[in-house]
Design a protein around this motif. Structure first.
Motif, short mmCIF file in Angstrom:
data_model
loop_
_atom_site.label_atom_id
_atom_site.label_comp_id
_atom_site.label_asym_id
_atom_site.label_seq_id
_atom_site.Cartn_x
_atom_site.Cartn_y
_atom_site.Cartn_z
N LYS A 91 -33.34 -18.33 7.06
CA LYS A 91 -34.79 -18.12 6.97
C LYS A 91 -35.55 -18.87 8.06
N GLU A 92 -35.07 -20.04 8.43
CA GLU A 92 -35.80 -20.83 9.41
C GLU A 92 -35.69 -20.32 10.84
N TYR A 93 -34.86 -19.28 11.07
CA TYR A 93 -34.72 -18.73 12.42
C TYR A 93 -35.93 -17.91 12.83
N GLY A 94 -36.50 -17.16 11.87
CA GLY A 94 -37.61 -16.28 12.20
C GLY A 94 -37.82 -15.25 11.12
N VAL A 95 -38.51 -14.16 11.48
CA VAL A 95 -38.75 -13.08 10.52
C VAL A 95 -37.92 -11.87 10.92
N LEU A 96 -37.39 -11.22 9.90
CA LEU A 96 -36.45 -10.12 10.07
C LEU A 96 -37.02 -8.87 9.40
N SER A 97 -36.70 -7.71 9.94
CA SER A 97 -37.09 -6.45 9.30
C SER A 97 -36.69 -6.50 7.84
N LYS A 98 -37.56 -6.03 6.95
CA LYS A 98 -37.23 -6.04 5.52
C LYS A 98 -36.10 -5.08 5.21
N LYS A 99 -36.10 -3.93 5.89
CA LYS A 99 -35.07 -2.91 5.66
C LYS A 99 -34.51 -2.45 7.00
N PRO A 100 -33.23 -2.06 7.02
CA PRO A 100 -32.65 -1.56 8.27
C PRO A 100 -33.11 -0.14 8.57
N THR A 101 -32.97 0.26 9.82
CA THR A 101 -33.20 1.65 10.20
C THR A 101 -32.02 2.49 9.68
N ASN A 102 -32.04 3.78 9.93
CA ASN A 102 -30.94 4.67 9.52
C ASN A 102 -29.60 4.26 10.11
N THR A 103 -29.62 3.59 11.26
CA THR A 103 -28.37 3.16 11.90
C THR A 103 -27.95 1.76 11.48
N GLY A 104 -28.74 1.13 10.59
CA GLY A 104 -28.41 -0.22 10.14
C GLY A 104 -28.98 -1.31 11.02
N HIS A 105 -29.95 -0.97 11.88
CA HIS A 105 -30.54 -1.91 12.82
C HIS A 105 -31.62 -2.77 12.16
N PHE A 106 -31.56 -4.06 12.44
CA PHE A 106 -32.58 -5.03 12.04
C PHE A 106 -33.14 -5.67 13.31
N SER A 107 -34.41 -6.04 13.29
CA SER A 107 -35.03 -6.80 14.38
C SER A 107 -35.39 -8.18 13.86
N LEU A 108 -35.11 -9.20 14.68
CA LEU A 108 -35.41 -10.58 14.33
C LEU A 108 -36.31 -11.19 15.40
N TRP A 109 -37.53 -11.61 14.98
CA TRP A 109 -38.45 -12.31 15.86
C TRP A 109 -38.27 -13.81 15.59
N LEU A 110 -37.84 -14.53 16.62
CA LEU A 110 -37.49 -15.94 16.45
C LEU A 110 -38.71 -16.85 16.42
N PHE A 111 -38.61 -17.88 15.58
CA PHE A 111 -39.62 -18.92 15.55
C PHE A 111 -39.42 -19.85 16.74
N ASN A 112 -40.46 -20.56 17.10
CA ASN A 112 -40.43 -21.52 18.20
C ASN A 112 -39.38 -22.60 18.00
N SER A 113 -39.11 -22.94 16.75
CA SER A 113 -38.16 -24.01 16.44
C SER A 113 -36.69 -23.57 16.49
N PHE A 114 -36.45 -22.28 16.76
CA PHE A 114 -35.07 -21.76 16.78
C PHE A 114 -34.24 -22.48 17.84
N ASN A 115 -33.03 -22.88 17.45
CA ASN A 115 -32.10 -23.52 18.36
C ASN A 115 -30.77 -22.78 18.27
N PRO A 116 -30.34 -22.11 19.35
CA PRO A 116 -29.09 -21.35 19.30
C PRO A 116 -27.87 -22.16 18.86
N SER A 117 -27.87 -23.44 19.15
CA SER A 117 -26.70 -24.25 18.78
C SER A 117 -26.61 -24.50 17.27
N ASP A 118 -27.67 -24.17 16.53
CA ASP A 118 -27.64 -24.30 15.07
C ASP A 118 -27.03 -23.07 14.38
N VAL A 119 -26.79 -22.03 15.12
CA VAL A 119 -26.32 -20.76 14.54
C VAL A 119 -24.84 -20.85 14.20
#
Length: 122
Positions: free
Chosen positions: A87-115
């Protein structure tokens, strides 16, 4: 709040903070590059700067769609990973598209090394 300054009305209203495991293409041994959006990857493409989805990262709920992306020439050398989105990474599409695609908009505090993620052999 967000990693990038987003266009007006971005992200859309149908997003929320979620915890999911989803698939994504990644650049081997380069977490920073693996979590760049299209605006960051293609700085010279000014069309992206006005597109909300260009500021998001793409994920899929099924590995088949990611395998199709991996087969494209511009994705040569990339790898598939199952990423644990928090949850702390950002906001994600509530539902996937027909192909199962989700979009994630990252928060400023996101750190790739925490993934945390698991590489998938294909």
């Amino acid at each position: 709040m967000y990693k990038s300054e987003l266009p007006k009305n971005c992200p859309p209203s149908d997003v929320e903070q979620q915890e999911l495991s989803l698939y994504r293409l990644m650049t081997p041994n380069d977490l920073i590059e693996s979590f760049k959006n299209h605006v960051e990857l293609y700085e010279d493409n000014h069309l992206y700067k006005t597109e909300c989805k260009a500021y998001a990262l793409s994920f899929f709920d099924n590995i088949d769609m990611v395998k199709k992306l991996l087969s494209k020439e511009n994705n040569a050398g990339k790898i598939i990973a199952k990423v644990n989105i928090k949850k702390e990474y950002g906001v994600l599409s509530k539902k996937p598209t027909n192909t199962g695609h989700f979009s994630l908009w990252l928060f400023n505090s996101f750190n790739p090394s925490d993934v945390t993620f698991e590489l998938i052999k294909v």
